[in-house]
Design a protein around this motif. Structure first.
Motif, mmCIF file in Angstrom:
data_model
loop_
_atom_site.group_PDB
_atom_site.id
_atom_site.type_symbol
_atom_site.label_atom_id
_atom_site.label_comp_id
_atom_site.label_asym_id
_atom_site.label_seq_id
_atom_site.Cartn_x
_atom_site.Cartn_y
_atom_site.Cartn_z
ATOM 1 N N LEU A 54 0.833 -1.209 0.000
ATOM 2 C CA LEU A 54 0.000 0.000 0.000
ATOM 3 C C LEU A 54 0.868 1.259 0.000
ATOM 4 N N TYR A 55 1.902 1.240 0.788
ATOM 5 C CA TYR A 55 2.764 2.405 0.914
ATOM 6 C C TYR A 55 3.538 2.673 -0.371
ATOM 7 N N VAL A 56 4.049 1.623 -1.002
ATOM 8 C CA VAL A 56 4.740 1.782 -2.281
ATOM 9 C C VAL A 56 3.760 2.338 -3.316
ATOM 10 N N GLY A 57 2.525 1.862 -3.282
ATOM 11 C CA GLY A 57 1.494 2.382 -4.181
ATOM 12 C C GLY A 57 1.242 3.867 -3.951
ATOM 13 N N SER A 58 1.270 4.284 -2.687
ATOM 14 C CA SER A 58 1.055 5.708 -2.399
ATOM 15 C C SER A 58 2.228 6.548 -2.908
ATOM 16 N N ALA A 59 3.425 6.003 -2.884
ATOM 17 C CA ALA A 59 4.591 6.714 -3.434
ATOM 18 C C ALA A 59 4.437 6.879 -4.943
ATOM 19 N N GLU A 60 3.929 5.851 -5.611
ATOM 20 C CA GLU A 60 3.705 5.938 -7.052
ATOM 21 C C GLU A 60 2.622 6.969 -7.375
ATOM 22 N N LYS A 61 1.591 7.046 -6.536
ATOM 23 C CA LYS A 61 0.525 8.031 -6.755
ATOM 24 C C LYS A 61 1.053 9.453 -6.608
ATOM 25 N N ILE A 62 1.978 9.661 -5.688
ATOM 26 C CA ILE A 62 2.594 10.983 -5.526
ATOM 27 C C ILE A 62 3.316 11.360 -6.819
ATOM 28 N N SER A 63 4.034 10.412 -7.405
ATOM 29 C CA SER A 63 4.746 10.683 -8.653
ATOM 30 C C SER A 63 3.772 11.024 -9.774
ATOM 31 N N ASP A 64 2.633 10.329 -9.825
ATOM 32 C CA ASP A 64 1.612 10.629 -10.833
ATOM 33 C C ASP A 64 1.042 12.036 -10.635
ATOM 34 N N ARG A 65 0.743 12.390 -9.387
ATOM 35 C CA ARG A 65 0.221 13.736 -9.095
ATOM 36 C C ARG A 65 1.258 14.798 -9.448
ATOM 37 N N ARG A 66 2.490 14.491 -9.171
ATOM 38 C CA ARG A 66 3.581 15.423 -9.476
ATOM 39 C C ARG A 66 3.635 15.684 -10.977
ATOM 40 N N GLN A 67 3.512 14.640 -11.774
ATOM 41 C CA GLN A 67 3.551 14.800 -13.227
ATOM 42 C C GLN A 67 2.351 15.604 -13.723
ATOM 43 N N ASN B 299 25.984 10.778 -8.141
ATOM 44 C CA ASN B 299 26.860 10.775 -9.297
ATOM 45 C C ASN B 299 26.006 10.986 -10.551
ATOM 46 N N PRO B 300 26.049 12.183 -11.147
ATOM 47 C CA PRO B 300 25.195 12.460 -12.305
ATOM 48 C C PRO B 300 25.499 11.591 -13.525
ATOM 49 N N LYS B 301 26.685 10.982 -13.561
ATOM 50 C CA LYS B 301 26.984 10.081 -14.672
ATOM 51 C C LYS B 301 26.214 8.769 -14.542
ATOM 52 N N THR B 302 25.927 8.373 -13.318
ATOM 53 C CA THR B 302 25.154 7.159 -13.080
ATOM 54 C C THR B 302 23.662 7.448 -13.145
ATOM 55 N N TYR B 303 23.251 8.518 -12.468
ATOM 56 C CA TYR B 303 21.827 8.855 -12.406
ATOM 57 C C TYR B 303 21.681 10.317 -12.013
ATOM 58 N N LEU B 304 20.934 11.049 -12.800
ATOM 59 C CA LEU B 304 20.617 12.441 -12.484
ATOM 60 C C LEU B 304 19.155 12.474 -12.053
ATOM 61 N N PRO B 305 18.905 12.700 -10.772
ATOM 62 C CA PRO B 305 17.515 12.716 -10.309
ATOM 63 C C PRO B 305 16.665 13.700 -11.109
ATOM 64 N N PHE B 306 15.455 13.299 -11.408
ATOM 65 C CA PHE B 306 14.517 14.081 -12.201
ATOM 66 C C PHE B 306 14.322 15.475 -11.618
ATOM 67 N N THR B 307 14.309 15.579 -10.310
ATOM 68 C CA THR B 307 14.088 16.868 -9.651
ATOM 69 C C THR B 307 15.162 17.880 -10.020
ATOM 70 N N HIS B 308 16.392 17.429 -10.234
ATOM 71 C CA HIS B 308 17.475 18.348 -10.568
ATOM 72 C C HIS B 308 17.215 19.057 -11.892
ATOM 73 N N ILE B 309 16.547 18.382 -12.800
ATOM 74 C CA ILE B 309 16.187 18.983 -14.087
ATOM 75 C C ILE B 309 14.856 19.723 -13.948
ATOM 76 N N GLU B 310 13.898 19.047 -13.365
ATOM 77 C CA GLU B 310 12.530 19.544 -13.225
ATOM 78 C C GLU B 310 12.477 20.901 -12.526
#
Length: 176
Positions: free
Chosen positions: A30-43, A130-141
């Motif tokens: 349930l909690y993981v699902g709520s995290a996914e819903k936050i991402s959907d609302r954010r988009q 490490n931005p070469k491995t992964y640049l979090p979406f928020t840094h661009i957003e």
């Protein structure tokens, strides 16, 4: 981190009346699902603000073509765009903080599960450091509202420069 864990696991497994592991797993899902819903609302929020800013800029472009003397209207809409973008920026930061908190909780819960999928994925991505491995979406957003703010400021500046009566100013300079 220990305080969060103490708050999270209020009832110890030995004191729990029921199937602790099954209930833990159900709540985790349930909690993981709520995290996914936050991402959907954010988009959806980003889509809304992007559309709103596009409409404002389209209106400003149209009003410039239609009438040269609309300085106040252009300034008011540009200032409104700046305020809207600032709120957009603050909302992005709030979503970032909510997601960070949710994933801290998910990582703690995973300590009690056989696999720590999210925590391991985060480790594989160098924890976003490490931005070469992964640049979090928020840094661009988070830069998008600021790009619009700069654009609105430039529109105001251009409008101010265009409203100066350069012909009469140049004529006075030449005469003197």
């Amino acid at each position: 981190m220990i305080m969060i864990e103490d708050d999270l696991f209020k009832v110890k497994e030995a004191d729990y009346k029921g199937n602790y592991q099954d209930h833990l797993l159900s709540q985790y899902r349930l909690y993981v699902g709520s995290a996914e819903k936050i991402s959907d609302r954010r988009q959806r929020t980003n889509d809304f603000f992007l559309t709103l800013n596009s409409a404002i800029l389209a209106f400003l472009g149209y009003s410039v073509v239609q009438s040269e003397g609309r300085f106040n209207l252009m300034t008011i809409f540009s200032l409104a765009g700046i305020v809207i973008c600032y709120f957009w920026y603050r909302i992005i930061r709030s979503y970032k903080n909510i997601n960070s908190g949710k994933f801290k909780v998910i990582h703690i819960i995973e300590k009690k599960l056989p696999l720590a999928l999210y925590d391991t994925e985060w480790t594989a991505l160098d924890r976003g450091e490490n931005p070469k491995t992964y640049l979090p979406f928020t840094h661009i957003e988070i830069k998008v509202p600021w790009a619009f703010i700069i654009l609105y400021f430039l529109l105001i500046l251009v409008r101010i420069i265009l409203s100066i009566p350069w012909n009469s100013l140049c004529f006075k300079i030449i005469i003197n």
